[in-house]
Motif scaffolding. Structure first.
Motif, mmCIF file in Angstrom:
data_model
loop_
_atom_site.group_PDB
_atom_site.id
_atom_site.type_symbol
_atom_site.label_atom_id
_atom_site.label_comp_id
_atom_site.label_asym_id
_atom_site.label_seq_id
_atom_site.Cartn_x
_atom_site.Cartn_y
_atom_site.Cartn_z
ATOM 1 N N LEU A 111 39.715 37.169 42.691
ATOM 2 C CA LEU A 111 40.488 38.317 43.169
ATOM 3 C C LEU A 111 39.560 39.473 43.532
ATOM 4 N N LYS A 112 39.779 40.027 44.728
ATOM 5 C CA LYS A 112 38.947 41.125 45.224
ATOM 6 C C LYS A 112 39.825 42.305 45.630
ATOM 7 N N ARG A 113 39.194 43.452 45.770
ATOM 8 C CA ARG A 113 39.931 44.640 46.210
ATOM 9 C C ARG A 113 40.375 44.518 47.668
ATOM 10 N N LYS A 114 39.820 43.569 48.389
ATOM 11 C CA LYS A 114 40.241 43.362 49.779
ATOM 12 C C LYS A 114 41.527 42.540 49.881
ATOM 13 N N GLU A 156 66.048 38.351 52.367
ATOM 14 C CA GLU A 156 64.756 38.020 51.754
ATOM 15 C C GLU A 156 63.923 39.282 51.675
ATOM 16 N N VAL A 157 63.550 39.657 50.473
ATOM 17 C CA VAL A 157 62.848 40.923 50.239
ATOM 18 C C VAL A 157 61.355 40.651 50.064
ATOM 19 N N VAL A 158 60.541 41.375 50.819
ATOM 20 C CA VAL A 158 59.091 41.208 50.748
ATOM 21 C C VAL A 158 58.445 42.560 50.440
ATOM 22 N N VAL A 159 57.596 42.593 49.415
ATOM 23 C CA VAL A 159 56.785 43.785 49.144
ATOM 24 C C VAL A 159 55.333 43.338 48.997
ATOM 25 N N GLU A 160 54.423 44.201 49.408
ATOM 26 C CA GLU A 160 53.000 43.885 49.310
ATOM 27 C C GLU A 160 52.261 44.969 48.531
ATOM 28 N N PHE A 161 51.276 44.527 47.782
ATOM 29 C CA PHE A 161 50.454 45.419 46.963
ATOM 30 C C PHE A 161 49.020 45.351 47.497
ATOM 31 N N ASP A 162 48.509 46.481 47.952
ATOM 32 C CA ASP A 162 47.172 46.536 48.537
ATOM 33 C C ASP A 162 46.181 46.968 47.463
ATOM 34 N N LEU A 163 45.313 46.043 47.071
ATOM 35 C CA LEU A 163 44.382 46.319 45.983
ATOM 36 C C LEU A 163 43.243 47.256 46.400
ATOM 37 N N ALA A 164 43.143 47.567 47.691
ATOM 38 C CA ALA A 164 42.106 48.486 48.144
ATOM 39 C C ALA A 164 42.318 49.882 47.572
ATOM 40 N N TYR A 165 43.564 50.189 47.193
ATOM 41 C CA TYR A 165 43.876 51.524 46.678
ATOM 42 C C TYR A 165 43.723 51.608 45.158
ATOM 43 N N THR A 166 43.134 50.607 44.571
ATOM 44 C CA THR A 166 42.906 50.621 43.125
ATOM 45 C C THR A 166 41.411 50.814 42.832
ATOM 46 N N LYS A 167 41.113 51.022 41.557
ATOM 47 C CA LYS A 167 39.724 51.110 41.106
ATOM 48 C C LYS A 167 39.346 49.855 40.324
#
Length: 257
Positions: free
Chosen positions: A163-166, A208-219
């Motif tokens: 798992l990467k921040r990208k 159908e519900v889709v949500v995305e989490f962008d790990l670039a905004y994490t530390k």
């Protein structure tokens, strides 16, 4: 084995058994209580085995097939997963008056702070033509005297391998509700002693519900990631029924710019 079930001798025995129970059913009204009690015991014993056969047969023969992990994944996904609650039958399909921290299998846990629980949780078999997941999860909430209700879904260790921040983590769900209510999804990523959280509100105006989490905004420290899970938080759930027909996850690297 199929030949044995459908052999001539088995067909003859089955017809005889059916005729025997037809006669006993016709005689039941006129039996004395002692004989009726004995007949009831035998009928219950027989029904136990019949119910087991029907349960297994209906589960295996009904579409979608049990164990299915089929769902649409974004292009270039490097991991995808449907949790066991929506993939296969649970040992305990349902509970009433569910207490906080009640576990359903190894991946789903219910949390709430009600003093008196009037919450029912049950696994249901999906049979609609549009369903891709074999099972769904139904929650019936009656009186609710708490301040929160959440469903925690633990993701397997494979979800954090590499798992990467990208990465973009996607959650797709199919929700049915008796009345409008807000549902929030919170992605949690544990890295060493620290935890990153991203919250998204589910847009419930579509099937159908889709949500995305962008790990670039994490530390997130990519070298120390060891666990990932999702909290589904239900706002003001009193006197409502929610059916999660499917919940699945995938991840993909963000396109390089």
């Amino acid at each position: 084995m199929a030949r044995g079930v459908n052999s001539i001798s088995n067909r003859i025995l089955h017809r005889r058994s059916v005729r025997r129970w037809e006669k006993l059913a016709a005689l039941a009204d006129g039996l004395d209580l002692a004989a009726l009690r004995l007949l009831r015991g035998r009928a219950r014993q027989l029904r136990q085995h019949l119910d087991k056969v029907l349960h297994v047969a209906e589960g295996r023969l009904t579409l979608p097939l049990i164990g299915s992990n089929a769902f649409q994944k974004p292009l270039y996904s490097d991991w995808a997963y449907r949790p066991e609650m929506w993939r296969g039958p649970m040992g305990t399909p349902g509970r009433a008056a569910v207490e906080t921290k009640s576990e359903f299998g190894e991946e789903v846990t219910v949390f709430h702070d009600c003093r008196i629980s009037e919450l029912t949780v049950r696994q249901v078999r999906n049979t609609r033509e549009s369903d891709l997941a074999p099972f769904g999860l139904r929650m019936d909430v009656f009186r609710f005297d708490g301040s929160f209700l959440s469903l925690v879904i633990e993701l397997p260790s494979s979800s954090v391998d590499g798992l990467k921040r990208k990465h973009l983590v996607r959650m797709t769900t199919v929700v049915e509700m008796e009345k409008p209510l807000e549902i929030f999804a919170r992605l949690n990523v544990q890295h060493g002693p620290n935890k990153e959280q991203i919250v998204r509100e589910l847009p419930l105006d579509q099937d159908e519900v889709v949500v995305e989490f962008d790990l670039a905004y994490t530390k997130m420290n990519e070298k120390r990631v060891d666990r990932m899970w999702v909290d589904l938080v239900f706002e003001n759930p009193e006197m409502s029924q929610v059916i999660l027909r499917d919940v699945n996850f995938s991840r993909r690297p963000r396109a390089e710019v």
